[in-house]
Structures are given as structure tokens and as C-alpha cells.
Design a protein around this motif. Structure first.
Motif, PDB file in Angstrom:
ATOM      1  N   GLY A 175     -16.895 -62.507  12.370  1.00 49.88           N
ATOM      2  CA  GLY A 175     -17.784 -62.284  13.496  1.00 49.88           C
ATOM      3  C   GLY A 175     -17.004 -62.311  14.799  1.00 49.88           C
ATOM      4  N   PRO A 176     -17.703 -62.228  15.912  1.00 49.64           N
ATOM      5  CA  PRO A 176     -17.031 -62.302  17.215  1.00 49.64           C
ATOM      6  C   PRO A 176     -16.595 -63.734  17.522  1.00 49.64           C
ATOM      7  N   GLN A 177     -15.782 -63.881  18.526  1.00 47.06           N
ATOM      8  CA  GLN A 177     -15.356 -65.186  19.037  1.00 47.06           C
ATOM      9  C   GLN A 177     -14.732 -66.067  17.962  1.00 47.06           C
ATOM     10  N   LYS A 178     -13.861 -65.459  17.143  1.00 44.28           N
ATOM     11  CA  LYS A 178     -13.088 -66.159  16.109  1.00 44.28           C
ATOM     12  C   LYS A 178     -13.932 -66.800  15.014  1.00 44.28           C
ATOM     13  N   ARG A 179     -15.184 -66.357  14.871  1.00 46.64           N
ATOM     14  CA  ARG A 179     -16.012 -66.849  13.768  1.00 46.64           C
ATOM     15  C   ARG A 179     -15.721 -66.055  12.512  1.00 46.64           C
ATOM     16  N   CYS A 180     -15.851 -66.724  11.387  1.00 44.72           N
ATOM     17  CA  CYS A 180     -15.865 -66.036  10.100  1.00 44.72           C
ATOM     18  C   CYS A 180     -16.988 -66.653   9.276  1.00 44.72           C
ATOM     19  N   MET A 181     -17.613 -65.847   8.456  1.00 47.42           N
ATOM     20  CA  MET A 181     -18.770 -66.313   7.707  1.00 47.42           C
ATOM     21  C   MET A 181     -18.574 -66.004   6.236  1.00 47.42           C
ATOM     22  N   THR A 182     -18.959 -66.953   5.400  1.00 45.44           N
ATOM     23  CA  THR A 182     -18.929 -66.776   3.953  1.00 45.44           C
ATOM     24  C   THR A 182     -20.315 -67.074   3.407  1.00 45.44           C
ATOM     25  N   LEU A 183     -20.858 -66.110   2.668  1.00 45.93           N
ATOM     26  CA  LEU A 183     -22.180 -66.257   2.072  1.00 45.93           C
ATOM     27  C   LEU A 183     -22.039 -66.296   0.551  1.00 45.93           C
ATOM     28  N   ILE A 184     -22.670 -67.281  -0.071  1.00 43.28           N
ATOM     29  CA  ILE A 184     -22.753 -67.328  -1.535  1.00 43.28           C
ATOM     30  C   ILE A 184     -24.110 -66.719  -1.895  1.00 43.28           C
TER      31      ILE A 184
END
Length: 137
Positions: free
Chosen positions: A120-129
Motif C-alpha cells: 500500500g502507500p506510505q510503506k504499508r504492506c498487507m497480507t490477507l489469509i
């Protein structure tokens, strides 16, 4: 163009996931408000809707106005991206990857669970199970 949106009664979690996925895939994001699915399907061949349910967050992909894939998000983690920004998704879900391949870069992961990861923006990362929905379209 692909569109990512939420149900009309969205939660902060569904909005966050939807906005970050739209950013990662280069899709548009729509704050749903009073927009109906029929109106959205008239303007977009492929769109994704996130909605909060008791069992978790439901992700439904629509192609030409019809649901083509449903996944329940059993767990979602937001982290801090350490490396370079990756535009696209990383997934172990072959069906999901196959649908999104024409709209954004897709890297396939070798994982036991169904996983969807994106930056994502602003150095976010997302992991969805993810989990399969029994009445999958």
C-alpha cells in the motif's frame, strides 16, 4: 478499468484493505455511498467489493456484473514495507491470480494457505489469509 469498493456500510478495516488493494493494482477506488452494484457494473467490467460479515470480511470479484469469485478474509495483517514498492499482487490463489492477471502484475506464491499480499502507500504492506466460500460463484 478495474474498480475496488466496499459495501455501503463499510468499516475502517474494509476501507483500508480496499484502498490499499486499489493502490497496489492501479485500480480505481470508490467510496460506495449510494452507488448501486448495477450502476458500478454498467461502468466497470471487473470490480471487487469488500464487505464486513460476522465470519470476517468477504471479498467478491464481479465480472460483467456477475459474481465470479468469493473469498472470506480470515485474517489480515498490516506491516511496514522494508524494500522497494511492488506494484501488483502476490498470491497463492490461482483462481484469484488468473482473474487479476490482465489488470495488474501477479506473482504466484508457493504457500499452503490461500494468501493475497500487496503493498500500500506510505510503506504499508498487507497480507490477507483467505478462505474459500462454500457457495463460490
Amino acid at each position: 478499468m478495474t474498480l475496488v469498493t466496499t459495501s455501503r456500510r463499510s468499516t475502517p478495516a474494509t476501507r483500508s484493505i480496499a484502498k490499499d488493494l486499489a493502490f497496489a493494482t492501479g485500480a480505481g477506488y470508490l467510496s460506495r455511498g449510494k452507488h448501486g452494484l448495477r450502476e458500478i457494473s454498467d461502468e466497470h467490467d471487473l470490480f471487487i467489493v469488500f464487505e464486513q460479515q460476522r465470519a470476517g470480511i468477504l471479498m467478491t470479484l464481479y465480472r460483467e456484473g456477475e459474481p465470479c469469485l468469493m473469498r472470506i478474509i480470515k485474517k489480515h495483517d498490516t506491516g511496514v514495507r522494508e524494500g522497494l514498492l511492488y506494484r501488483g499482487i502476490r498470491t497463492s490463489d490461482d483462481e484469484l491470480g488468473g482473474i487479476l492477471e490482465g489488470t495488474c502484475p501477479v506473482d504466484y506464491l508457493d504457500h499452503n494457505d490461500l494468501v493475497l499480499a500487496f503493498d500500500g502507500p506510505q510503506k504499508r504492506c498487507m497480507t490477507l489469509i483467505l478462505g474459500r466460500v462454500l457457495d463460490d460463484a
